[in-house]
Write a protein that holds these residues in place. Sequence first.
Motif, PDB file in Angstrom:
ATOM      1  N   VAL A 541       0.860  -1.182   0.000  1.00  0.00           N
ATOM      2  CA  VAL A 541       0.000   0.000   0.000  1.00  0.00           C
ATOM      3  C   VAL A 541       0.898   1.234   0.000  1.00  0.00           C
ATOM      4  CG1 VAL A 541      -1.751   1.311   1.257  1.00  0.00           C
ATOM      5  CG2 VAL A 541      -1.834  -1.201   1.215  1.00  0.00           C
ATOM      6  N   GLU A 545      -0.885   7.310  -1.928  1.00  0.00           N
ATOM      7  CA  GLU A 545      -2.181   7.037  -2.559  1.00  0.00           C
ATOM      8  C   GLU A 545      -3.317   7.125  -1.537  1.00  0.00           C
ATOM      9  OE1 GLU A 545      -2.040   3.341  -4.630  1.00  0.00           O
ATOM     10  OE2 GLU A 545      -0.529   4.015  -6.082  1.00  0.00           O
ATOM     11  N   VAL A 546      -3.097   6.578  -0.342  1.00  0.00           N
ATOM     12  CA  VAL A 546      -4.173   6.643   0.656  1.00  0.00           C
ATOM     13  C   VAL A 546      -4.269   8.045   1.253  1.00  0.00           C
ATOM     14  CG1 VAL A 546      -4.244   4.191   1.186  1.00  0.00           C
ATOM     15  CG2 VAL A 546      -2.624   5.642   2.416  1.00  0.00           C
ATOM     16  N   LYS A 549      -6.484   9.702  -1.176  1.00  0.00           N
ATOM     17  CA  LYS A 549      -7.840   9.161  -1.198  1.00  0.00           C
ATOM     18  C   LYS A 549      -8.642   9.552   0.042  1.00  0.00           C
ATOM     19  CE  LYS A 549     -10.296   4.767  -1.886  1.00  0.00           C
ATOM     20  NZ  LYS A 549     -10.115   3.299  -2.119  1.00  0.00           N
ATOM     21  N   TYR A 550      -8.007   9.486   1.215  1.00  0.00           N
ATOM     22  CA  TYR A 550      -8.744   9.704   2.455  1.00  0.00           C
ATOM     23  C   TYR A 550      -8.347  10.982   3.193  1.00  0.00           C
ATOM     24  CZ  TYR A 550     -10.006   4.826   1.772  1.00  0.00           C
ATOM     25  OH  TYR A 550     -10.483   3.649   1.253  1.00  0.00           O
ATOM     26  N   VAL A 555      -5.557   9.205   7.565  1.00  0.00           N
ATOM     27  CA  VAL A 555      -4.625   8.068   7.554  1.00  0.00           C
ATOM     28  C   VAL A 555      -3.797   8.074   8.828  1.00  0.00           C
ATOM     29  CG1 VAL A 555      -2.702   6.992   6.344  1.00  0.00           C
ATOM     30  CG2 VAL A 555      -4.569   8.016   5.033  1.00  0.00           C
ATOM     31  N   GLU A 573      -8.568  -0.254   4.957  1.00  0.00           N
ATOM     32  CA  GLU A 573      -9.030   1.021   4.429  1.00  0.00           C
ATOM     33  C   GLU A 573     -10.364   1.424   5.040  1.00  0.00           C
ATOM     34  OE1 GLU A 573      -8.532   2.247   0.449  1.00  0.00           O
ATOM     35  OE2 GLU A 573      -6.968   0.767  -0.006  1.00  0.00           O
ATOM     36  N   MET A 576      -9.568   3.802   7.647  1.00  0.00           N
ATOM     37  CA  MET A 576      -9.228   5.123   7.115  1.00  0.00           C
ATOM     38  C   MET A 576     -10.501   5.865   6.705  1.00  0.00           C
ATOM     39  SD  MET A 576      -5.919   4.237   4.752  1.00  0.00           S
ATOM     40  CE  MET A 576      -4.728   3.007   5.298  1.00  0.00           C
ATOM     41  N   GLU A 577     -11.440   5.125   6.128  1.00  0.00           N
ATOM     42  CA  GLU A 577     -12.699   5.751   5.738  1.00  0.00           C
ATOM     43  C   GLU A 577     -13.454   6.253   6.969  1.00  0.00           C
ATOM     44  OE1 GLU A 577     -16.657   4.755   3.020  1.00  0.00           O
ATOM     45  OE2 GLU A 577     -15.090   3.248   3.299  1.00  0.00           O
TER      46      GLU A 577
END
Length: 893
Positions: A541, A545-546, A549-550, A555, A573, A576-577
Amino acid sequence: MPYDLPKAYDPTQIEQKWYPFWEQGGYFQPQGDGKPFCIVIPPPNVTGSLHMGHALQHALMDVLTRWRRMQGRRALWLPGTDHAGIATQMVVEKKLAAEGIKRTDLTRDDFEARVWDWKAESGGTIQRQMRLEGVSVDWSRERFTLDEGLSRAVREVFVRLYEEGRIYRGSYMVNWSPKLQTAVSDLEVEMKEVKGKLYHLAYPVVGRDETLVVATTRPETMLGDTAVAVHPTDERYRHLIGARVRLPLVGREIPIVADEFVEIGFGTGAVKVTPAHDPNDFELGKRHNLELVVVIGKDGTMTEEAGAAFAGLDRFKAREKVAQQLEAAGALVKIEDYTHNVGHCQRSGVPIEPLVSEQWFLDVKPLAEVAIQAVRDGRTRFIPSSWEKVYFDWMENIRPWCISRQLWWGHRIPAWYADDGRFAVARSEAEARQKLELPDDAPMTQDADVLDTWFSSALWAFSTFGWTGDPTRDAANPDLQTFTPTDVLVTGFDIIFFWVARMMMMSLHFTGDVPFRTVFVTGLVRDAQGQKMSKTKGNVVDPLEVFEKYGTDAVRFSLVSAVTGANDIKLQESKMEAARNFANKIWNATRFTLGNLDDHLEQPTWQSTPSLADRWIKSRLTRVTQEVTDALESFRFHDATLTLYKFFWNDFCDWYIELVKPVVSAPEDTPERSATRGRLAAILEQALRLLHPFMPFITEELWQQVSRQAWPDGQRPTSLCIAPYPEADIANLDPAAEREMEAVINLISRVRNIRAEMNLPPSAQVELHVAAPAPLRAIFTAQQGAITRLARAAAVIGHETLPDLGFCARSVTPEGVNLALPLADLVDANTERARLEREITKREKELNQLLETIHRPGFAERAAPEVVAEKQEQRGALETQLAALRDTLATFG
């Protein structure tokens, strides 16, 4: 509205905005004259990019540093990178190969120049990525292990250790990487399970009609055998001790020796001895004064001593050919499938070749003894403490450290050689000439090897602060005197030996003190299924990128909240969401707050008859402040984040805002509205300060606006990162308000649960009947407006005991309050009966689980008294609730 907060939370825009503000403002440099607090970063490789392990550890270090800075400590988090000898040389050699150039086509100076050029162009990747993380490191103090100051410290340490007799040069068995063409340490050897073969070879005994059978996984090394060994008490072979065998294919006669190293019950009880190609055989060979016959070279091919039939062959090709020729000669008894562990070079991935090589070694045993005692004395502690045993086990069995590497990139060994064979270890060539009494024009050559990268990083905790080894100069160095020993090291368990232990030894030896007071050890970040991330598995991962995204804050929060001791972390994830949703919740709550503030709101006055909700939230914030601070003091990161999450999501957003909404949103400007708005802003401002170390970007954005109402003119800090961290004033604790509001919340929650389970439409207004002691009834009466509004009740009617109300939905709160909602015209009785049965089953399960804990052998004796009391209190509450629910169910007949 006088505040400018967009409707939608866009983390990317916020993150790009605030980091330059912090860095340019110098906020990450030590501030004020408070007690120092210091962390040095585990220096990532200059070749590296950010991975999830970095993201985790950097988040933890940033939480600690921001928290201590806000507490008024003179906080310094010192950044830097490691020159990473092997990794960097491999990167640059690949770039050269793409141009059709080999390293050896260049002079050493030209190659080093190419590496420095590469570092200038591409070596700053991880620093740029670290800024995206929001790390509050002092970039003005950034260090690199090949900086002149650090290089000077390396030379000073090497010379001193040599002069003390701890560093020496000699020919010993080392782990050799044929691909990298350098020695590597034991720690850089990765054992991998390999499916291979076990070859049984027959060696004829000279002068006798007998053979000795030995077994080996590496038949190619038999070409270098110089003995066969048996145990001195093995009755099968005692008559052969002192005799000789003839080596098949070679014809060389070699002795049969007795050595207790041989295990009688393992294999045939006779072992071939190849002192030049096996570490155990090397030691056995020294005991018996055996010859070293080198049949495998440093490039992994067979040497001339292996014989003309094999010279120049790759070692694995030679294995096949040797086996074929042994079989042809009748010396191959049998071949078996055999699974065993084989050492591989971590960097190149190829099998290690044990070879005798002239290297530089450091005898670390005496240094280790001092470092062991420092941990036993508590001068440095490991968290979790279980890692101390791992540290002790390795340190107590430590072996000499091979510190030289056959590379061109790194700290060159500070030894110079004269043409007459003499050499001197010195801080400079000039000093070496002086030691050797050589004229200025006499030719000298510096040792071609460089030091193991971990040698320089072992000095990181003091070399980065300008240590020189000169007591006078070091005493006058403010950074060295202020920030060492450092306070905390956050690191993974996998480099306790590589780095932590070596820093302990070096710091104690050269500064007289430990490098850090606390070592916080983290686990690995694994994928969602608990597997180790690897490019081969395709489950890596990318933090960037995360982040995109979040949001970085989300994160960071999810990673920190997953830290429980040194347990490995499953990267999910969904977490993280959930953290992103948490950020959205805070954002929306702040928008509501700002939307109900005036330009020139008066400072909140808590003495002007605050409501129960105001008293409750102030007490809750005080308690949360205390709990978060205690958790951080104890490195309980999960507890700190969970406490903050519950406070923001439940107490502040779901309850406090809803409770005060009618007042703060009232159309008419009244003293009550003004005071309540001020309290709302003050609570939110302090809560944002509490959360800032964990989620720095969003909290800075929101605090900059909310704090305009919470700070007197001219006193507000310019940045949240230097605002004071809230302190828990126990005078603000209001247990009565907490108990009363909890009773109100539990009552509303029970009604909401019933409405949801019974599928009552929002428009359905029902009377709420409660049976409770007089004090609670008085509270419910006083809070009737909030209860009716939030529970959608037509009225709250109090009773000493519930009367016959016909068909009702009934429940009981944790406080033992019985409540009933008349539902004769709204709900089917059978549905309500089923709901009560489900609730009873649920409470019975909870009670049984609790009783298992309470009745567990030794629980009452081992658990803390307050824990035992809490469990008994929970038991009483559950039994009361169950009794009430069963009574209610009985009314259905």
